[in-house]
Design an enzyme around this catalytic site. Structure first.
Site, PDB file in Angstrom:
ATOM      1  N   GLY A 258     -20.281  54.184  63.162  1.00  0.00           N
ATOM      2  CA  GLY A 258     -20.620  53.273  62.053  1.00  0.00           C
ATOM      3  C   GLY A 258     -20.945  51.701  62.430  1.00  0.00           C
ATOM      4  N   HIS A 259     -21.310  51.023  61.446  1.00  0.00           N
ATOM      5  CA  HIS A 259     -21.665  49.639  61.486  1.00  0.00           C
ATOM      6  C   HIS A 259     -20.269  48.949  62.024  1.00  0.00           C
ATOM      7  CE1 HIS A 259     -19.971  49.991  57.658  1.00  0.00           C
ATOM      8  NE2 HIS A 259     -19.449  48.850  57.735  1.00  0.00           N
ATOM      9  N   ASN A 260     -20.629  47.865  63.020  1.00  0.00           N
ATOM     10  CA  ASN A 260     -19.766  46.979  63.586  1.00  0.00           C
ATOM     11  C   ASN A 260     -18.889  47.552  64.578  1.00  0.00           C
ATOM     12  OD1 ASN A 260     -20.600  45.160  61.456  1.00  0.00           O
ATOM     13  ND2 ASN A 260     -18.934  45.308  60.352  1.00  0.00           N
ATOM     14  N   SER A 278     -16.501  49.650  61.667  1.00  0.00           N
ATOM     15  CA  SER A 278     -15.615  48.737  62.322  1.00  0.00           C
ATOM     16  C   SER A 278     -14.525  48.888  63.242  1.00  0.00           C
ATOM     17  CB  SER A 278     -15.007  47.711  61.171  1.00  0.00           C
ATOM     18  OG  SER A 278     -16.204  47.068  60.398  1.00  0.00           O
TER      19      SER A 278
END
Lengths: 363, 363, 363
Positions: A258-260, A278
């Protein structure tokens, strides 16, 4: 594609015995080996298969008596499983991709393509993209604007890499791998039911539903050297800064990052693993197939998870985890055993209640 | 891409302070902010990072003293998380796609493409397809025959949409998203082992296996307005009628929606979620990552599931669920705690048996 | 696409009643049926919908009184669910693909394409590939070097098949299906943490992490006749020998089959199932959605798993399994019930301890 027994042994750092000039064209299983094959018998249990087949040359376990096995030549490495890497690299017949830039590819004039790069049919290379020397980009791939791809990349067919991804050397992507989709990030104008549940751990406001507003990903993806991404796996862009994958990480099919997310080096991420937004993952982490990692948590160095583990909270370095929710593997195995004893426990307690309270069981 | 502090604040419905004519080119984290950046410090915990960095302008939490933080300008929205939506939309650098219809695309002469649509290289648009105004169709996409795509669609590279899908306005699809694959529906000539198990919950007829005959999907997919589909996610065609996705639903990577599913509006479906065939899902439902929904069941409005929840039966509106099989989250948390006490419970019962029955424990 | 009631009944091996020359253009649900539709009412519960709609012709359950339902004609098959297969095959409007070889496709001159094959735009067919008679290859597909695809294959858009795959007749692949990615196989120079954990079941050496060396896949994929692969599903190449899928196996979206797996015939593999490397799966096995199968284990003939089952060890033929870890379904259901009684059990044991040991509960 044919190599002498001697050359193979040298490449493997292994010892060669017998007719070391024999030529090997293929690797095969002991029972199916034909002339020109190198039979793989890395373990004494294959001895019988070897005798029953027609192998003349074999890669054998340490201490094997190659002459007693009726072979003409043998290769004996110190760690056969590790020798498989160099051996399969030598003998890989490849995908048969033509060298050079296919005339149907669409390459932006501002892209920088090193001289010895191959690019397959219908592949698109965007503006200002940089493709490192020796790279092989398969058919129908997409490399977006401002992407940097290091030296000796190997992209199989139909791989896509979104704008601004920065990728190191020796990157491998299997068919359908997706780098740089937007992160999954949405927000409501007022506090949402999810936010309420995260606070209360169980109940939500009874407010009416709200529409979601999208948070665009302004960051991209940064990938180190020697990373491999499996078929149809996905790595999303970061929101403000980049999603980061360290050197040497390997992802199996349909893994999701996922993002981050920030991952260290040399992690092994098996099939259908999902790492939510994250999360931070240390070095040398191994996540078994179908493992899930919740968003915003921390997984320490050298953590290993068994298949289908669902990690809902931080895990310190070195832990071996299993289960849903994840607990330490030995405790989880103990728990599984205890659960299996539950029906008997229920009967025991019913008996005890009868004996102690003189009341009939009403369960 | 550069905007004044004042213009950004206006777009966010936020207050602007200080040198509101300063130009912003990028958004960054507080510790990494440089000149021209808007530092995101939506929470007092970022104050220190802000001081240690070189930020001159920041988006701050409500009540922050921007002058004491040494800033030249500040934007203070009432709900910073929500402000992220308008902010990231303004600052999104996009994928760098060229405007216009790429000459390599293959567009059926009967397709209707609005005047201001962009279509990338190697994209295929089928017969009688309709593409709404302002849409941006990426490279290597496939839009099948008789598809309707509303206004302002944004398809990333390598998205495919099968024949007859009807999709509303502002549709977003990440790379590799698949709309309109055939549903997974097979039948045997005689009653199958699965049908027997569904009736008996545990044993199957010991009949010989049978081959499966395919049930073709005659229906298609209907998708409302403002829907987003993640990378490599899939939504299947219905069998007789269409599979239906309501307005505002958002799907993360590798989410799957089976044939005949009917979903309400504004649902948030996280990564690796699988919704099996003919399930009905209400409005404002949130399914955490790796949630599974069995076929033919009903999920009420505003249901929320935690990560990896497996829902095997109907869930009434408003419930918060967790676990496998899914139970209400608070009960499930209680269960997890009880299970952790099991080893001690087993010892306690052994002690009780010894005391009450005067027999040695033989467990 | 229009067929008479009589012709449909004949194709279904069903009885036709009434005005059997009426023409049918579409299949629909009872409540939505219009003129020209065949209403599907396979069960008496649909009788009311039928009366409320405008259906003139219906496919009915055995024993239905079609005249009392106000119909002009009816078709009554002996097993309506099975009749759905022939019916939907007849009425499938298809994807509207043009016949013939699209001029934009890139076909290696050494490939052998049977005379009546259709190939869509931007599709790539590699060297020495063989495409069987009657096959329909969609847009933007990739068929690698030395692939053999049998007769009457149907590949939807953006399917990829890696080099050397051997596939039987009547193969169907949904959008984004991936055949022949490399297997996920890596090895370390010294014994790794995973190897230590597999031996100790819970602790690992505290050695420093090591980088992974890749084991290339020298094998390919062998697929029998009548196999279907779902959207974005993946089947990996074998390491030394091929990965093998038997006749009649059906895979739903995002199913994964790892390297070296050998599967028998007529298996039904639902969405998001992952079968790890070197597992062996028998004939007529059914794996429910999100089932996971560990590497190197054996699943006997006719095994059925419920949704989300995680199989960590061998399963004998005929078993019905559920849960994580997988146990027999009836025992697992018993376990779920016992677990729900745990909070009460804890209270009972506390009471017993108080009564027997005269000590206050301190839990």
């Amino acid at each position: 594609m044919s190599h002498s027994v001697k050359d193979i042994a040298t490449a493997l750092g292994a010892q060669a015995f017998g007719a070391v000039d024999l030529l090997i064209e293929r690797v095969s299983e002991p029972g199916h080996a034909k002339q020109g094959d190198l039979a793989l018998a890395t373990n004494p249990k294959y001895a019988e298969d070897l005798s029953n087949g027609h192998a003349r040359v074999a890669l054998l376990w340490e201490g094997a008596d190659w002459q007693a096995l009726g072979l003409k030549a043998a290769i004996i490495p110190s760690r056969p499983r590790y020798a498989m890497s160099a051996l399969t690299r030598m003998m890989d017949p490849g995908q048969g991709t033509d060298a050079g830039i296919h005339p149907t590819s669409v390459i932006d004039p501002t892209a920088q393509i090193a001289a010895d790069v191959s690019i397959g049919p219908f592949t698109v290379i965007g503006a200002r993209a940089v493709i490192g020397a020796g790279s092989l980009i398969g058919a129908q791939c997409f490399v977006g604007a401002d992407v940097t791809l290091g030296a000796n990349a190997f992209l199989r067919e139909q791989v896509s890499i979104g704008a601004r991804a920065q990728i190191g050397d020796r990157f491998i992507a299997q068919p359908g791998a997706r780098i740089g989709g937007d992160g999954f990030s949405f927000v409501t104008a007022e506090k949402s039911g999810i936010e309420a549940v995260r606070e209360s751990l169980g109940s939500q406001d009874d407010t009416d539903g709200q529409p979601y507003a999208r948070i665009h990903s302004l960051g991209a993806v940064q990938i180190g050297h020697d990373v491999e991404i499996g078929a149809n796996a996905t790595i999303d862009n970061g929101t403000i800064r980049d999603t980061v994958i360290g050197d040497g990480c390997k992802f199996d099919n349909m893994a999701q990052v996922g993002h981050n997310v920030v991952m260290g080096r040399d992690c092994l991420i098996c099939g259908h693993v999902a790492i939510a937004g994250s999360a931070r993952v240390g070095n040398n982490v191994v996540l078994g197939g179908m493992t899930g990692i919740s968003d915003n948590i921390f997984i320490g160095d050298r953590v290993i998870t068994g298949g289908a583990t669902k990690v809902l909270s931080n895990v310190p370095a070195g832990r071996v985890m299993l289960g849903y929710p994840a607990t330490q593997m030995d405790k989880q195995v103990e728990t599984y055993k205890s659960i299996r004893r539950l029906p008997r426990l229920l009967r025991d307690v019913a008996d005890l209640k009868k004996a102690v309270f003189k009341t009939p069981s009403n369960d």
